[in-house]
Design an enzyme around this catalytic site. Structure first.
Site, PDB file in Angstrom:
ATOM      1  N   ARG A   1      48.218  45.654  42.672  1.00 43.31           N
ATOM      2  CA  ARG A   1      47.176  44.669  42.371  1.00 43.31           C
ATOM      3  C   ARG A   1      46.089  45.276  41.489  1.00 43.31           C
ATOM      4  NH1 ARG A   1      44.147  41.540  47.227  1.00 43.31           N
ATOM      5  NH2 ARG A   1      43.251  43.617  47.503  1.00 43.31           N
TER       6      ARG A   1
ATOM      7  N   LYS B   1      40.415  41.322  40.593  1.00 47.13           N
ATOM      8  CA  LYS B   1      39.493  41.877  41.596  1.00 47.13           C
ATOM      9  C   LYS B   1      38.514  42.787  40.853  1.00 47.13           C
ATOM     10  CE  LYS B   1      39.712  43.709  46.321  1.00 47.13           C
ATOM     11  NZ  LYS B   1      39.096  42.567  46.972  1.00 47.13           N
TER      12      LYS B   1
ATOM     13  N   GLU C   1      37.689  30.328  49.523  1.00 49.80           N
ATOM     14  CA  GLU C   1      37.792  31.569  50.293  1.00 49.80           C
ATOM     15  C   GLU C   1      36.434  31.911  50.880  1.00 49.80           C
ATOM     16  OE1 GLU C   1      38.941  34.667  47.585  1.00 49.80           O
ATOM     17  OE2 GLU C   1      37.149  34.446  46.349  1.00 49.80           O
TER      18      GLU C   1
END
Length: 292
Positions: free
Chosen positions: A54, A153, A186
């Site tokens: 990721r 991210k 989220e």
């Protein structure tokens, strides 16, 4: 062995308070960089290669070249865990754009900085965790995917920080961000699940949620344990009407939710959460347990 938070910075292992980066690092100036949070248990990093995957995808998405290979990053993490005082802990792995002149242009940054910090991280106090987290629905909206894809991210978490400030002001433990269409995205640092009529429901990542590694694992554990799962858009009503609710994340692990906007949930912790928490614990033991 270092008896405190410890940091690996560009090849040096230091007490965290002694680790420094230039004030003109574009990670500091503009939030230009990517990161991963990694848990380790019994001195073994949990799902490490999935985190690296990721990290690499996030870096590619912002055209940032990570100066270390996967093998070199693995060695960094192992060295950091070995130097840390406790068997269990949390690592924040960051890659910044690096130092450069003032101005947004990343071409001015010649060398990324790689930083890894080992410490303890508690998202919610132990007694509060057992009683369940108190959530609010924040007025702060999740940035839309056509502005910044939630799968990246990045080091820029101001959107989530503003929602966390709102939760702090409300005396809550966590805030839920909605997307631009008013549907559930989220938490500030976690994914959200609800249970209704025995089904486990969570928003698809296309609704604005990070592709959480713990989220991914929980969905698989649910399927392996015969729990019907569904990724579907959720509204605020669905949160209020849930039989159970819980949060997941590398930092959060699994946290049951007691209330949302002062509306108490019928079950906390609920039976589905407890089954998944036990399965999660077994997975950690299997993947991080000491092999004799």
């Amino acid at each position: 062995m270092v008896k405190q938070s410890v940091t690996w910075l560009n090849g040096q292992l230091l007490p965290t308070e002694q680790a420094t980066v230039p004030v003109n690092d574009h990670g500091l100036l503009y939030g230009d960089g990517v990161f991963e949070g990694i848990r380790f248990y019994k001195r073994r990093a949990f799902r490490l290669q999935r985190h690296f995957q990721r990290l690499q995808l996030s870096a590619r998405a912002i055209a940032l070249a990570i100066p270390l290979s996967t093998e070199e990053l693995t060695a960094v993490i192992e060295r950091l865990i070995e130097a840390f005082a406790d068997d269990d802990g949390y690592i924040r792995l960051m890659v910044t754009r690096g130092a450069g002149p003032l101005g947004l242009n990343p071409n001015s940054c010649s060398q990324p900085n790689v930083i890894a910090i080992a410490d303890q991280l508690t998202m919610i106090a132990i007694d509060e965790r057992q009683a369940g987290a108190r959530l609010i629905v924040s007025s702060v909206r999740r940035l839309p995917a056509d502005g910044l894809d939630p799968r990246i991210k990045s080091l820029n978490y101001l959107n989530h920080i503003l929602a966390k400030i709102e939760a702090n002001h409300a005396g809550a433990d966590e805030a839920i961000l909605l997307n631009g269409q008013g549907r559930v995205a989220e938490g500030t640092a976690d994914n959200i699940f609800i249970v209704r009529d025995g089904r486990l429901l969570t928003p698809p990542c296309s609704e604005g949620a990070l592709e959480g590694i713990t989220r991914e694992l929980v969905l698989k554990l649910a399927q392996d344990n015969g729990i019907e799962t569904r990724e579907q858009p959720l509204g605020v009503y669905d949160l209020y009407a849930a039989d159970e609710c819980f949060l997941t994340g590398t930092g959060a692990e699994l946290i049951p939710v007691a209330s949302i906007d002062c509306r108490s949930l019928p079950n906390c912790p609920g039976p589905v959460f407890q089954r998944l928490q036990q399965a999660f614990g077994r997975t950690i033991d299997q993947e991080c347990g000491v092999v004799l």
